[in-house]
Scaffold this motif. Structure first.
Motif, PDB file in Angstrom:
ATOM      1  N   ALA A  66     118.799  37.487  43.686  1.00  0.00           N
ATOM      2  CA  ALA A  66     119.834  38.241  44.406  1.00  0.00           C
ATOM      3  C   ALA A  66     119.935  37.790  45.861  1.00  0.00           C
ATOM      4  O   ALA A  66     120.986  37.920  46.476  1.00  0.00           O
ATOM      5  CB  ALA A  66     119.534  39.733  44.337  1.00  0.00           C
ATOM      6  N   GLU A  67     118.860  37.239  46.382  1.00  0.00           N
ATOM      7  CA  GLU A  67     118.818  36.798  47.783  1.00  0.00           C
ATOM      8  C   GLU A  67     118.955  35.280  47.932  1.00  0.00           C
ATOM      9  O   GLU A  67     118.744  34.746  49.010  1.00  0.00           O
ATOM     10  CB  GLU A  67     117.485  37.228  48.422  1.00  0.00           C
ATOM     11  CG  GLU A  67     117.239  38.701  48.400  1.00  0.00           C
ATOM     12  CD  GLU A  67     115.860  39.073  48.954  1.00  0.00           C
ATOM     13  OE1 GLU A  67     115.779  40.106  49.620  1.00  0.00           O
ATOM     14  OE2 GLU A  67     114.891  38.335  48.708  1.00  0.00           O
ATOM     15  N   ILE A  68     119.306  34.592  46.887  1.00  0.00           N
ATOM     16  CA  ILE A  68     119.243  33.129  46.817  1.00  0.00           C
ATOM     17  C   ILE A  68     119.928  32.420  47.988  1.00  0.00           C
ATOM     18  O   ILE A  68     119.436  31.403  48.471  1.00  0.00           O
ATOM     19  CB  ILE A  68     119.762  32.609  45.453  1.00  0.00           C
ATOM     20  CG1 ILE A  68     119.153  31.255  45.111  1.00  0.00           C
ATOM     21  CG2 ILE A  68     121.261  32.542  45.391  1.00  0.00           C
ATOM     22  CD1 ILE A  68     117.909  31.352  44.320  1.00  0.00           C
ATOM     23  N   ALA A  69     121.027  32.953  48.473  1.00  0.00           N
ATOM     24  CA  ALA A  69     121.775  32.290  49.544  1.00  0.00           C
ATOM     25  C   ALA A  69     121.015  32.256  50.863  1.00  0.00           C
ATOM     26  O   ALA A  69     121.278  31.392  51.710  1.00  0.00           O
ATOM     27  CB  ALA A  69     123.123  32.979  49.750  1.00  0.00           C
ATOM     28  N   SER A  70     120.055  33.147  51.038  1.00  0.00           N
ATOM     29  CA  SER A  70     119.329  33.196  52.311  1.00  0.00           C
ATOM     30  C   SER A  70     117.877  32.735  52.197  1.00  0.00           C
ATOM     31  O   SER A  70     117.115  32.870  53.154  1.00  0.00           O
ATOM     32  CB  SER A  70     119.377  34.620  52.876  1.00  0.00           C
ATOM     33  OG  SER A  70     118.732  35.523  51.998  1.00  0.00           O
ATOM     34  N   GLN A 115     112.531  25.625  49.027  1.00  0.00           N
ATOM     35  CA  GLN A 115     111.417  25.596  48.069  1.00  0.00           C
ATOM     36  C   GLN A 115     111.305  26.912  47.291  1.00  0.00           C
ATOM     37  O   GLN A 115     110.891  26.920  46.142  1.00  0.00           O
ATOM     38  CB  GLN A 115     110.086  25.210  48.722  1.00  0.00           C
ATOM     39  CG  GLN A 115     109.592  26.109  49.827  1.00  0.00           C
ATOM     40  CD  GLN A 115     109.991  25.645  51.209  1.00  0.00           C
ATOM     41  OE1 GLN A 115     111.159  25.402  51.485  1.00  0.00           O
ATOM     42  NE2 GLN A 115     109.018  25.554  52.106  1.00  0.00           N
ATOM     43  N   VAL A 116     111.728  28.010  47.887  1.00  0.00           N
ATOM     44  CA  VAL A 116     111.728  29.291  47.176  1.00  0.00           C
ATOM     45  C   VAL A 116     112.887  29.312  46.170  1.00  0.00           C
ATOM     46  O   VAL A 116     112.737  29.781  45.039  1.00  0.00           O
ATOM     47  CB  VAL A 116     111.805  30.480  48.151  1.00  0.00           C
ATOM     48  CG1 VAL A 116     111.797  31.810  47.396  1.00  0.00           C
ATOM     49  CG2 VAL A 116     110.651  30.443  49.157  1.00  0.00           C
ATOM     50  N   VAL A 117     114.020  28.766  46.579  1.00  0.00           N
ATOM     51  CA  VAL A 117     115.172  28.642  45.678  1.00  0.00           C
ATOM     52  C   VAL A 117     114.780  27.819  44.449  1.00  0.00           C
ATOM     53  O   VAL A 117     115.062  28.205  43.310  1.00  0.00           O
ATOM     54  CB  VAL A 117     116.380  28.003  46.400  1.00  0.00           C
ATOM     55  CG1 VAL A 117     117.475  27.627  45.415  1.00  0.00           C
ATOM     56  CG2 VAL A 117     116.918  28.935  47.480  1.00  0.00           C
ATOM     57  N   ASP A 118     114.111  26.695  44.681  1.00  0.00           N
ATOM     58  CA  ASP A 118     113.705  25.824  43.566  1.00  0.00           C
ATOM     59  C   ASP A 118     112.815  26.557  42.572  1.00  0.00           C
ATOM     60  O   ASP A 118     113.012  26.453  41.358  1.00  0.00           O
ATOM     61  CB  ASP A 118     112.983  24.580  44.094  1.00  0.00           C
ATOM     62  CG  ASP A 118     113.889  23.626  44.835  1.00  0.00           C
ATOM     63  OD1 ASP A 118     115.130  23.755  44.729  1.00  0.00           O
ATOM     64  OD2 ASP A 118     113.360  22.733  45.541  1.00  0.00           O
ATOM     65  N   GLU A 119     111.831  27.289  43.070  1.00  0.00           N
ATOM     66  CA  GLU A 119     110.923  28.009  42.171  1.00  0.00           C
ATOM     67  C   GLU A 119     111.632  29.141  41.444  1.00  0.00           C
ATOM     68  O   GLU A 119     111.347  29.411  40.274  1.00  0.00           O
ATOM     69  CB  GLU A 119     109.704  28.542  42.931  1.00  0.00           C
ATOM     70  CG  GLU A 119     108.703  27.477  43.294  1.00  0.00           C
ATOM     71  CD  GLU A 119     108.101  26.752  42.099  1.00  0.00           C
ATOM     72  OE1 GLU A 119     107.966  27.357  41.007  1.00  0.00           O
ATOM     73  OE2 GLU A 119     107.751  25.575  42.244  1.00  0.00           O
ATOM     74  N   THR A 120     112.561  29.790  42.119  1.00  0.00           N
ATOM     75  CA  THR A 120     113.326  30.867  41.488  1.00  0.00           C
ATOM     76  C   THR A 120     114.177  30.303  40.352  1.00  0.00           C
ATOM     77  O   THR A 120     114.230  30.873  39.253  1.00  0.00           O
ATOM     78  CB  THR A 120     114.202  31.589  42.529  1.00  0.00           C
ATOM     79  OG1 THR A 120     113.350  32.088  43.574  1.00  0.00           O
ATOM     80  CG2 THR A 120     114.977  32.732  41.918  1.00  0.00           C
ATOM     81  N   LYS A 121     114.820  29.180  40.612  1.00  0.00           N
ATOM     82  CA  LYS A 121     115.618  28.539  39.562  1.00  0.00           C
ATOM     83  C   LYS A 121     114.751  28.125  38.383  1.00  0.00           C
ATOM     84  O   LYS A 121     115.152  28.284  37.223  1.00  0.00           O
ATOM     85  CB  LYS A 121     116.360  27.321  40.126  1.00  0.00           C
ATOM     86  CG  LYS A 121     117.551  27.687  40.967  1.00  0.00           C
ATOM     87  CD  LYS A 121     118.269  26.448  41.454  1.00  0.00           C
ATOM     88  CE  LYS A 121     119.479  26.818  42.287  1.00  0.00           C
ATOM     89  NZ  LYS A 121     120.185  25.636  42.804  1.00  0.00           N
ATOM     90  N   LYS A 122     113.557  27.607  38.657  1.00  0.00           N
ATOM     91  CA  LYS A 122     112.651  27.210  37.571  1.00  0.00           C
ATOM     92  C   LYS A 122     112.312  28.400  36.684  1.00  0.00           C
ATOM     93  O   LYS A 122     112.214  28.270  35.464  1.00  0.00           O
ATOM     94  CB  LYS A 122     111.358  26.607  38.129  1.00  0.00           C
ATOM     95  CG  LYS A 122     111.499  25.194  38.618  1.00  0.00           C
ATOM     96  CD  LYS A 122     110.160  24.683  39.134  1.00  0.00           C
ATOM     97  CE  LYS A 122     110.313  23.370  39.851  1.00  0.00           C
ATOM     98  NZ  LYS A 122     109.047  22.937  40.475  1.00  0.00           N
TER      99      LYS A 122
END
Length: 177
Positions: free
Chosen positions: A106-110, A114-121
């Motif tokens: 839900a917070e992906i844009a901010s 490296q956090v985005v990458d792990e969330t996508k994984k």
């Protein structure tokens, strides 16, 4: 045996994110809770982004490990889809926490890259797991199973949000019924 300082940091940070999102933790607060200096947190994780990525990675690995294999679940006469749903319900009802990667999503844009990458994984691997689960549990094609997997994740994440908004686990149960 007492968990290592690194493991304590991960545990506290994960708990805070699952309650309030990525901005709900700081190195200073984590250090205070453990009883160490903030510099000790920085020793293990140079930046908040490094810690955030480590939390998401650990959550992803632990979540999938707890699920096990869809085929093995079927072989033991357990429906893997129901098993997956129960994992989400347990987080909500027993732990009183949201899905870590759902909150991060839900917070992906901010979030830092490296956090985005792990969330996508997390979501990619859950999609693969659920696709396989639908194939073995309901004998459907991969194309249809992928669509069902997407819908299932959306249903569960959305169900968690609504149950939390209204502070009623029964809402989550009603959504799954």
């Amino acid at each position: 045996m007492q968990p290592s300082v690194r493991d304590q940091i991960l545990e506290i940070a994960e708990s805070r994110v699952r309650i309030g999102g990525y901005d709900y933790f700081s190195f200073r607060e984590i250090a205070k809770e453990i009883g160490i200096k903030s510099a000790s947190v920085h020793y293990h994780f140079s930046t908040k982004a490094d810690l955030g990525a480590a939390i998401a990675e650990k959550y992803r690995i632990d979540f999938l490990k707890k699920l096990g294999s869809p085929k093995a679940l079927m072989d033991s006469h357990e429906n893997p889809i129901k098993h997956y749903q129960q994992a989400f319900r347990n987080s909500l009802a027993q732990e009183k926490k949201m899905c870590l990667c759902g909150l991060l999503g839900a917070e992906i844009a901010s979030l830092p890259p490296q956090v985005v990458d792990e969330t996508k994984k997390f979501f990619e691997e859950n999609m693969l797991w659920l696709t396989e689960a639908f194939q073995v549990a309901e004998d459907m094609s991969e194309v249809i199973a992928k669509k069902r997997a997407l819908r299932e994740i959306a249903l569960l994440e959305g169900g968690m949000i609504l149950a939390r908004v209204f502070d009623e686990v029964s809402i989550f149960d009603d959504i799954l019924a």
